[in-house]
Design a protein around this motif. Structure first.
Motif, short mmCIF file in Angstrom:
data_model
loop_
_atom_site.label_atom_id
_atom_site.label_comp_id
_atom_site.label_asym_id
_atom_site.label_seq_id
_atom_site.Cartn_x
_atom_site.Cartn_y
_atom_site.Cartn_z
N PHE A 19 67.73 11.87 46.97
CA PHE A 19 66.31 11.66 46.70
C PHE A 19 66.15 10.33 45.99
N LYS A 20 65.38 9.42 46.61
CA LYS A 20 65.13 8.12 46.01
C LYS A 20 63.63 8.00 45.73
N MET A 21 63.31 7.45 44.55
CA MET A 21 61.91 7.35 44.16
C MET A 21 61.73 6.11 43.31
N LYS A 22 60.62 5.41 43.56
CA LYS A 22 60.25 4.28 42.71
C LYS A 22 58.97 4.67 41.97
N ARG A 23 58.99 4.59 40.68
CA ARG A 23 57.85 5.06 39.91
C ARG A 23 56.62 4.17 40.12
N ARG A 24 55.51 4.81 40.13
CA ARG A 24 54.19 4.17 40.26
C ARG A 24 54.03 3.38 41.56
N LYS A 25 54.84 3.61 42.56
CA LYS A 25 54.74 2.86 43.82
C LYS A 25 54.39 3.76 44.99
N ASP A 26 54.27 5.08 44.74
CA ASP A 26 54.03 6.06 45.79
C ASP A 26 55.11 5.95 46.88
N SER A 27 56.33 5.72 46.42
CA SER A 27 57.45 5.56 47.34
C SER A 27 58.49 6.64 47.04
N ARG A 28 58.67 7.54 47.99
CA ARG A 28 59.68 8.59 47.84
C ARG A 28 60.41 8.75 49.16
N LYS A 29 61.69 8.97 49.07
CA LYS A 29 62.49 9.18 50.27
C LYS A 29 63.46 10.32 50.00
N ARG A 30 63.42 11.34 50.84
CA ARG A 30 64.30 12.51 50.69
C ARG A 30 65.19 12.56 51.93
N ASN A 31 66.48 12.63 51.69
CA ASN A 31 67.45 12.67 52.78
C ASN A 31 68.56 13.62 52.37
N GLY A 32 69.33 14.08 53.31
CA GLY A 32 70.43 14.98 52.99
C GLY A 32 71.46 15.01 54.10
N HIS A 33 72.62 15.55 53.77
CA HIS A 33 73.67 15.69 54.78
C HIS A 33 74.63 16.79 54.34
N ARG A 34 75.47 17.22 55.27
CA ARG A 34 76.52 18.20 54.99
C ARG A 34 77.84 17.59 55.39
N GLU A 35 78.75 17.53 54.45
CA GLU A 35 80.08 16.96 54.70
C GLU A 35 80.88 17.90 55.60
N GLN A 36 81.75 17.32 56.45
CA GLN A 36 82.58 18.12 57.34
C GLN A 36 84.02 18.14 56.81
N PHE A 37 84.62 19.32 56.78
CA PHE A 37 85.97 19.50 56.26
C PHE A 37 86.84 20.20 57.29
N THR A 38 88.15 20.14 57.08
CA THR A 38 89.13 20.90 57.84
C THR A 38 89.90 21.74 56.84
N GLN A 39 90.06 23.04 57.11
CA GLN A 39 90.80 23.92 56.22
C GLN A 39 92.24 24.01 56.70
N VAL A 40 93.17 23.68 55.78
CA VAL A 40 94.60 23.73 56.12
C VAL A 40 95.33 24.61 55.10
N GLU A 41 96.45 25.17 55.54
CA GLU A 41 97.32 25.95 54.65
C GLU A 41 98.66 25.26 54.60
N ILE A 42 99.19 25.08 53.38
CA ILE A 42 100.48 24.41 53.19
C ILE A 42 101.57 25.41 53.56
N LYS A 43 102.38 25.05 54.54
CA LYS A 43 103.49 25.91 54.97
C LYS A 43 104.75 25.60 54.17
N SER A 44 105.07 24.31 53.98
CA SER A 44 106.27 23.96 53.22
C SER A 44 106.17 22.54 52.70
N VAL A 45 106.88 22.29 51.60
CA VAL A 45 107.02 20.96 51.02
C VAL A 45 108.50 20.59 51.16
N ILE A 46 108.77 19.53 51.91
CA ILE A 46 110.15 19.11 52.18
C ILE A 46 110.41 17.83 51.40
N ALA A 47 111.44 17.86 50.54
CA ALA A 47 111.79 16.68 49.75
C ALA A 47 113.29 16.51 49.69
#
Length: 105
Positions: A77-105
């Motif tokens: 949400f962006k707004m400039k005071r006393r300018k009658d200027s408002r902008k509302r925007n939004g988004h949803r981030e995309q993820f991948t779910q992973v499970e750790i099987k093993s740590v090799i060192a």
């Protein structure tokens, strides 16, 4: 045993059996096995190995549980005071779910 691994520009603490939400991985399919080789640190029962910049021969093996998960809605949400200027925007981030099987060192 755990490792600090870099996945898509973010660092995660990877332990066997742990589930993570990482930034969306393109071309990932459910049940696919993925290896991450940018391991920055390995802790093996108190013996810490720090890479410069990565640990040689170390990798983290993961299995993709869900290739596309949408995160929480983020409102911008962006707004400039006393300018009658408002902008509302939004988004949803995309993820991948992973499970750790093993740590090799």
């Amino acid at each position: 045993m755990y490792a600090i691994v870099e996945i898509n520009g973010q660092q995660f603490k990877a332990e066997q059996g742990k589930k993570l939400f990482v930034h969306h991985i393109k071309n990932a399919e459910e049940g696919q096995t993925i290896e991450f080789e940018k391991v920055l640190l390995v802790d093996n029962e108190g013996a810490v190995t720090v890479g410069a910049p990565t640990v040689d021969g170390a990798k983290v093996v993961c299995e993709v549980l869900n290739p596309l998960v949408k995160g929480e809605k983020v409102i911008v949400f962006k707004m400039k005071r006393r300018k009658d200027s408002r902008k509302r925007n939004g988004h949803r981030e995309q993820f991948t779910q992973v499970e750790i099987k093993s740590v090799i060192a």
